[in-house]
Every structure is written in C-alpha cells, then in structure tokens.
Design a protein around this motif. Structure first.
Motif, PDB file in Angstrom:
ATOM      1  N   GLU A 121       0.842  -1.194   0.000  1.00  0.00           N
ATOM      2  CA  GLU A 121       0.000   0.000   0.000  1.00  0.00           C
ATOM      3  C   GLU A 121       0.877   1.243   0.000  1.00  0.00           C
ATOM      4  N   GLU A 122       0.486   2.233  -0.777  1.00  0.00           N
ATOM      5  CA  GLU A 122       1.254   3.474  -0.836  1.00  0.00           C
ATOM      6  C   GLU A 122       0.333   4.615  -1.262  1.00  0.00           C
ATOM      7  N   THR A 123       0.661   5.812  -0.817  1.00  0.00           N
ATOM      8  CA  THR A 123      -0.090   7.008  -1.187  1.00  0.00           C
ATOM      9  C   THR A 123       0.792   7.900  -2.048  1.00  0.00           C
ATOM     10  N   THR A 158      -4.732  13.019  -5.299  1.00  0.00           N
ATOM     11  CA  THR A 158      -4.036  12.158  -4.357  1.00  0.00           C
ATOM     12  C   THR A 158      -4.623  10.756  -4.458  1.00  0.00           C
ATOM     13  N   LYS A 185      -4.450   6.575  -3.099  1.00  0.00           N
ATOM     14  CA  LYS A 185      -3.973   5.554  -2.174  1.00  0.00           C
ATOM     15  C   LYS A 185      -4.154   4.207  -2.871  1.00  0.00           C
ATOM     16  N   THR A 227      -3.735   0.223  -3.024  1.00  0.00           N
ATOM     17  CA  THR A 227      -3.571  -1.008  -2.259  1.00  0.00           C
ATOM     18  C   THR A 227      -3.648  -2.181  -3.228  1.00  0.00           C
TER      19      THR A 227
END
Length: 340
Positions: free
Chosen positions: A251-253, A319, A321, A323
């Motif tokens: 997971e990363e934003t 933005t 996110k 996953t």
C-alpha cells in the motif's frame, strides 16, 4: 478451403494453428464489456471531461498487452537465439528513448519470457550522407530496490544492427536472464556505433570511420511489466480472497502531479498498472472522489488485484492511495512501486 478447393494441391501446405491470433475468454469478455461501457450512456451524468478518455484507456489496457505480444511473436521466433526462450508472454507498448527530432531516434519494447527479458531497440539514423555500422546498445541494469540487490538481470547476448543507412530503421536486441522471482530494475542505455561518411564518388560508405556513443533515456522494468489485464465478475470476492500479509499486499499514497483531474488519473493508472478496470470504475461519476478497481494476472498466471482510492482538490491536485494484493510473493510491492 475444404469445401471449395478444386484439387488436392490446395492442401499441400499443412494448416498452422499458431498463425491464428489467440484471445482468451477473459479477454473477449473484457473487450465486450469495455465496448458496452464506451457506447452506453451512464445512468448518472458523468463529468464532461471524464468518461471518454478513461474509457479509451480501459479499452487500450484490455487489448494492448496481448495484441503487442501477438504482433511481435512471429518476429521474435524468427531469431534462433530468442526462439530458444520459448513463447513471448508479454510485450510492452513502444517507449520513446529520444526526442523525435534528434539525429538518432530510438524507441524500445520490453518482451517478457518465462526466464528472460528481451529489450528491443528500434533505431533510425536521420543524418544525411552518414551510415552507422556495428550498431549496439550498452545496457546497465540496476536493481530498483534494496531487496533486489544481488539478483539483477544478467545480460546473455546482444544482437547488433550491422548497418543503418539514412532514414532506414534497424533493430538491436539485448537479452537478459531474469531471476526466478519478480524483480524491478532501471536499465541505463548508451547507443554505440561506428560512424562512416558516404563517399560521393561511389555513393558507398568509406572503409574507415570513427567509434562514437550516444546516451539515450533509461528503461524501467516494473511490476506492471509482469501483469496482463484480465476480466473477473466479482472484484471484491477476488480481492478479499487474496492474502493481506506483507509478502502479498502493498500500500502506498501518491500525489499525481501529471493528472489534473480524477478522469486523467484513472486513465493514467489503467495504462501504467496494466490491469483491467472492473465494475464500471473506469468511469468516474464525481469530480472529487473515486475508487478504481483493477484486476489482472501475472505472466505466470497468478491473480493481481488493486484498489485505488483517489481524491481531487484544486489546491493539492489528485491524491491516490493504492492497495494491491497478489497471489505470488513480492509482486504487489513491485506493482505499487511502479506508480511513482
């Protein structure tokens, strides 16, 4: 042919099934679904900037990977050294490594095989009265992460282009052995050749020339290069069935600087992650928030599912996110890292 042939001579050449393009049931369903989404009017009115580009991106993602592999398969199989690798599993889109106005124009395609990666460099010499001889590419792969250090791609051979006349394209192939597990890498590239001027009296290249090098853009091998778009009827069921431990989930934003809207972000992610959008999520119905659901299968058949929550504001832009869950260890992390 069987019912119309006048003589047995029509059957002298055996039918070759490999000459017929293959489309899996999942790909056919995905393409059919995409056509319906791009031609049907949504129940809710979507933003005027939304459905068209992102829907086109979905159609491209569903068809481009398989179509590219089929397009280059015959060409690659005609080269004995590459034919020994078996069938090509995936071919990337064409990647520009130079500006189109430069004296040497270079594009690249990444071909994935079971145990190898082949970089195809298509090169055009635009200089008049000059030919390039013994053209090759010096490739230097570097692991993209500390985890991959020590298990980088290993170069096996280069197939150079003997001679490139003005505006006549040629191809250089560089083959790498890849580790048994999925790895990401950055590959720096330098075009190497011998430049020879054309003798105006004979219109032939002079015997002597000078060696030269020309630096071109890098190539990145990312998680998306191992993934093919696939259709599924129940995204949530597949996503929830995949393990969520650190080996199978990442997971990363990110802040998407190149996307000016949710719709542009959807189009970009569908293309970059090489997966099929499901549940109609390739069409964003609100300009401020959206959830994109993507599904695919790795070149070795493992399931990969990504859920992307995104938000847009005039101040900060888009933005996201991301996953991702994968059936095979380590692939989810590579896919997520490739978003940046």
């Amino acid at each position: 042919m069987y019912v119309t042939a006048d003589s047995a001579s029509a059957f002298s050449k055996p039918f070759d099934m490999s000459s017929v393009p293959v489309v899996t049931k999942e790909q056919a369903l995905a393409e059919d679904r995409t056509k319906k989404l791009t031609t049907a009017t949504p129940t809710l009115k979507a933003p005027s900037t939304g459905p068209k580009p992102s829907a086109r991106g979905a159609a491209d993602a569903a068809a481009s990977a398989t179509a590219a592999a089929q397009k280059y398969a015959q060409q690659l199989q005609a080269i004995p050294e590459i034919a020994a690798f078996g069938g090509v599993l995936r071919s990337s889109a064409v990647i520009e490594l130079t500006e189109s106005e430069t004296e040497y124009v270079v594009t690249a395609i990444k071909h994935l095989f079971k145990e190898h990666v082949v970089m195809q460099y298509d090169i055009k010499n635009t200089l008049p009265e000059v030919v390039l001889a013994d053209v090759s590419i010096i490739c230097t792969p570097t692991a993209s992460s500390e985890e991959d250090a020590g298990s980088e791609l290993e170069e096996e051979f280069i197939i150079p282009a003997p001679l490139l006349k003005t505006d006549e394209p040629g191809t250089v192939y560089v083959a790498f052995k890849r580790p048994s597990h999925f790895v990401s890498a950055n590959v720096s590239n330098i075009l190497k050749f011998t430049s020879k001027e054309i003798d105006p009296t004979t219109n032939e290249p002079e015997e002597s020339g000078y060696d030269d090098e020309y630096e071109i853009e890098d190539l990145d091998l990312t998680g998306a290069d191992y993934v093919l778009p696939a259709f599924a009827g129940n995204f949530d069921g597949i996503y929830n069935s995949l393990a969520s431990d650190e080996e199978h989930e990442a997971e990363e934003t990110y802040q998407l600087d190149n996307a000016k809207s949710i719709s542009e972000a959807v189009e970009m992610l569908v293309k970059n992650l090489s997966m099929q959008p499901l549940d109609g999520t390739e069409i964003s119905l609100t300009p401020s928030t959206h959830t994109l659901k993507l599904y695919g299968k790795s070149v070795s058949g493992g399931k990969v599912a990504a859920q992307v929550r995104m938000a847009f504001s005039a101040k900060s832009g888009v933005t996201v996110k991301v996953t991702t869950r994968s059936e095979e260890e380590g692939l989810a992390a590579l896919v997520v890292a490739g978003v940046a």
